[in-house]
Design a protein around this motif. Structure first.
Motif, short mmCIF file in Angstrom:
data_model
loop_
_atom_site.label_atom_id
_atom_site.label_comp_id
_atom_site.label_asym_id
_atom_site.label_seq_id
_atom_site.Cartn_x
_atom_site.Cartn_y
_atom_site.Cartn_z
N LYS A 1 14.38 -5.11 1.10
CA LYS A 1 12.28 -5.46 2.13
C LYS A 1 12.42 -4.81 3.00
O LYS A 1 11.28 -3.64 3.56
CB LYS A 1 12.26 -6.85 3.02
N TYR A 2 13.93 -3.80 4.12
CA TYR A 2 13.60 -2.60 4.68
C TYR A 2 13.38 -1.67 3.79
O TYR A 2 12.95 -0.81 4.47
CB TYR A 2 14.68 -2.46 5.17
N ALA A 3 13.86 -1.26 3.07
CA ALA A 3 13.80 -0.39 2.40
C ALA A 3 12.78 0.09 1.73
O ALA A 3 12.48 1.65 2.26
CB ALA A 3 15.18 -0.32 1.20
N ALA A 4 12.25 -0.89 1.17
CA ALA A 4 11.28 -0.44 0.93
C ALA A 4 9.53 -0.17 1.87
O ALA A 4 9.31 0.72 1.87
CB ALA A 4 10.46 -2.09 -0.27
N GLN A 5 9.85 -1.20 2.86
CA GLN A 5 9.27 -0.27 4.13
C GLN A 5 9.34 0.43 4.70
O GLN A 5 8.45 1.80 5.00
CB GLN A 5 9.02 -1.75 5.12
N TYR A 6 10.34 1.60 4.48
CA TYR A 6 10.39 2.97 4.73
C TYR A 6 9.37 3.38 3.85
O TYR A 6 9.21 5.05 4.07
CB TYR A 6 12.45 2.96 5.22
N ALA A 7 10.05 3.30 2.51
CA ALA A 7 9.95 4.30 1.46
C ALA A 7 8.42 3.69 1.74
O ALA A 7 7.88 5.13 1.44
CB ALA A 7 10.54 3.30 0.09
N GLU A 8 8.04 3.14 1.66
CA GLU A 8 5.97 3.49 1.97
C GLU A 8 5.73 4.14 3.25
O GLU A 8 4.89 4.33 3.19
CB GLU A 8 5.76 1.74 2.48
N LYS A 9 6.73 3.78 4.36
CA LYS A 9 6.24 5.28 5.60
C LYS A 9 6.17 5.84 5.40
O LYS A 9 5.70 6.67 5.65
CB LYS A 9 6.92 4.53 6.87
N LEU B 1 4.42 11.52 3.97
CA LEU B 1 4.75 12.65 3.24
C LEU B 1 2.98 12.96 2.36
O LEU B 1 2.38 13.91 2.26
CB LEU B 1 5.27 13.15 1.51
N GLY B 2 2.09 11.82 2.36
CA GLY B 2 0.86 11.73 1.57
C GLY B 2 -0.25 12.81 2.89
O GLY B 2 -1.01 13.36 2.82
N LYS B 3 0.08 12.75 3.86
CA LYS B 3 -0.47 13.15 5.34
C LYS B 3 0.10 14.38 5.33
O LYS B 3 -1.23 15.49 5.27
CB LYS B 3 -0.23 12.37 6.28
#
Length: 118
Positions: A95-103, A108-110
């Motif tokens: 769950k922590y890696a998934a949160q980091y990947a989303e951030k 990157l989108g910005k």
């Protein structure tokens, strides 16, 4: 469904078109198995830390996706059968890696939005 991240390195002798076709092939394997692709990044041609199959560089590609565990076996079998892939690694994100990947995706989108505006 679990969240996974896979990175694979393609042989550097491929043209851009061949590289894109190979990436599309692996994305199709995932989507045909019911996976949901969250993010795809082509990091480009980078120097390897050490020679692999007498090659000193390769095309790096990252794909983040959500899938059932059985899909990984099919994907990695596809990697092993394709001579264009010189290395690959797939990891399950906690769950922590998934949160980091989303951030990271949002960040990157910005950056991409700023580049498009300029």
């Amino acid at each position: 469904m679990n969240q996974y991240e896979t990175v694979f390195i393609l042989t550097p002798v491929l043209s851009d078109e061949q590289m894109k076709e190979t990436v599309a092939k692996f994305k199709k394997i995932l989507t045909d198995q019911g996976a949901e692709i969250l993010n795809e990044e082509a990091w480009g041609r980078l120097k390897l830390a050490y020679p692999i199959q007498k090659k000193s560089s390769g095309f790096y590609v990252l794909i983040e996706f959500k899938a059932e565990p059985e899909v990984i076996k099919t994907l990695e079998t596809g990697y092993r059968r394709d001579e264009k892939v010189i290395r690959f690694m797939t990891v399950k994100l906690d769950k922590y890696a998934a949160q980091y990947a989303e951030k990271r995706r949002i960040k990157l989108g910005k950056k991409e939005e700023v580049k498009e505006e300029a």
